[in-house]
Design an enzyme around this catalytic site. Structure first.
Site, PDB file in Angstrom:
ATOM      1  N   ASN A 107      40.316  49.088  32.462  1.00  0.00           N
ATOM      2  CA  ASN A 107      39.864  49.471  33.797  1.00  0.00           C
ATOM      3  C   ASN A 107      40.496  50.803  34.154  1.00  0.00           C
ATOM      4  O   ASN A 107      41.607  51.098  33.708  1.00  0.00           O
ATOM      5  CB  ASN A 107      40.378  48.456  34.836  1.00  0.00           C
ATOM      6  CG  ASN A 107      39.480  47.247  34.982  1.00  0.00           C
ATOM      7  OD1 ASN A 107      38.330  47.255  34.566  1.00  0.00           O
ATOM      8  ND2 ASN A 107      40.021  46.197  35.583  1.00  0.00           N
ATOM      9  N   ALA A 133      38.481  37.691  32.386  1.00  0.00           N
ATOM     10  CA  ALA A 133      39.486  37.095  31.510  1.00  0.00           C
ATOM     11  C   ALA A 133      40.712  36.738  32.327  1.00  0.00           C
ATOM     12  O   ALA A 133      41.038  37.410  33.305  1.00  0.00           O
ATOM     13  CB  ALA A 133      39.869  38.092  30.425  1.00  0.00           C
ATOM     14  N   LYS A 188      31.763  51.648  36.787  1.00  0.00           N
ATOM     15  CA  LYS A 188      32.831  50.644  36.725  1.00  0.00           C
ATOM     16  C   LYS A 188      33.980  51.047  37.647  1.00  0.00           C
ATOM     17  O   LYS A 188      34.588  50.199  38.304  1.00  0.00           O
ATOM     18  CB  LYS A 188      33.305  50.511  35.266  1.00  0.00           C
ATOM     19  CG  LYS A 188      34.313  49.410  35.011  1.00  0.00           C
ATOM     20  CD  LYS A 188      33.675  48.043  35.008  1.00  0.00           C
ATOM     21  CE  LYS A 188      34.638  46.903  35.240  1.00  0.00           C
ATOM     22  NZ  LYS A 188      35.744  46.777  34.367  1.00  0.00           N
TER      23      LYS A 188
END
Ligand code: PAF
Length: 312
Positions: A107, A133, A188
């Protein structure tokens, strides 16, 4: 089948290692810090446990590689937290074979320039993933949400490694090559800049944002001048719907920043909101709402001190 060396075994790394091992690949974990700095909680030989999306339990024994084994690394998948990339990879400078591709998957943004300078000849692939996750302990992981993984070239040599993404696709729910990886990274980044700090501060799941659309809209609105200057011409509503779609698709998940704050780990805020604010500043763009989120999270996050925070 390939031999994957994973660097960083936090929530995402643990799940990636499990998925690759389950698909029949050889998986090694790399650590570059001296043995005396291996966290106490990590036992050897290591047995990693993970639960897949159907709740099935799997176990496997990855082997460990150290810096001295760098010549044997044929594919390096870096899944450390973004703020650990430089400190973790420094010992590999001059050790990693120049032909070994480096796949960066984290990220946030801001590590690429350093990796290119430190490993100028290595093929570089930049990735993003929206798989959920969870790290239950140093050796236990859960795959909490199916998501897309995209890789694209980070340099010219990276283009020759498109095929490796097809291999990843045998192990991951969805993995594909993108010629527009920069756009995907920014998408993102925007998603993480909104979902992560809001949920980390409220302590709620991503789904809690489904009733907070006005805040999402205000945060997207503030980003628009920067996104336009970066060359993206998507309308504001499209950015809002992307954020809301991820909040809906991962509704029952806790964001990685929420998990980090609860566990007392450093967060990625400097490479998400911090990155955005650093890009905006020289352009004279003000982002008071994002600045507020940055200040609130930084105030609560422990400082990343590099190696001692590096999972396995
Ligand atoms: O950082 C995270 O948690 C994830 O990137 C995402 C997509 C926001 C889902 O929780």
């Amino acid at each position: 089948m390939k031999h994957w060396t994973l660097f960083g075994c936090g929530a995402l790394g643990g799940v990636m290692a499990g998925l690759l091992a389950q698909a029949g690949h050889q998986v090694s974990l790399l650590r570059t810090f001296p043995p005396q700095q291996v966290p106490q909680e990590v036992k050897h030989p290591l047995l990693l446990s993970w639960w897949d999306l159907e709740g099935q339990h799997h176990e496997f024994n990855p082997d460990f590689l150290q810096t001295k084994d760098a010549a044997n690394i044929s594919l390096l998948l870096v899944t450390t937290k973004v703020y650990q990339v430089q400190v973790a990879m420094e010992p590999l400078i001059g050790q990693l074979p120049e032909a070994t591709p480096i796949l960066l998957l984290h990220n946030g943004m801001g590590t690429e320039a350093w990796v290119k300078r430190a490993f100028p000849a290595n093929p570089l692939l930049i990735g993003i993933t929206s798989n959920g996750a969870l790290r239950l302990s140093a050796e236990e992981f859960r795959h909490t949400g199916s998501g897309e993984t995209w890789f694209g070239a980070g340099n010219a040599a990276g283009n020759d490694w498109r095929g490796v993404v097809d291999v990843l696709a045998q192990a991951l729910p969805h993995a594909a090559w993108s010629d527009e990886i920069r756009m995907k990274q920014w998408e993102k980044l925007v998603i993480n800049a909104i979902i992560n700090p809001l949920t980390a501060l409220s302590g709620e799941t991503n789904g809690s944002l489904l009733t907070r659309q006005e805040e999402v809209e205000a945060l997207c609105h503030e980003l628009m001048p920067l996104l336009q200057r970066e060359g993206f011409n998507l309308p504001e509503e499209a950015w809002v719907s992307r954020v809301m779609a991820v909040a809906a698709a991962t509704a029952s998940n806790y964001s990685s920043m929420q998990q980090d704050l609860v566990a007392g780990r450093p967060t990625e805020i400097d490479y998400i909101t911090g990155y955005i604010l650093r890009e905006a500043q020289p352009l004279g763009l003000h982002m008071p709402l994002h600045q507020q989120l940055y200040d609130a999270i930084s105030h609560r996050s422990p400082i990343a001190s590099g190696i001692s925070n590096f999972s396995i």
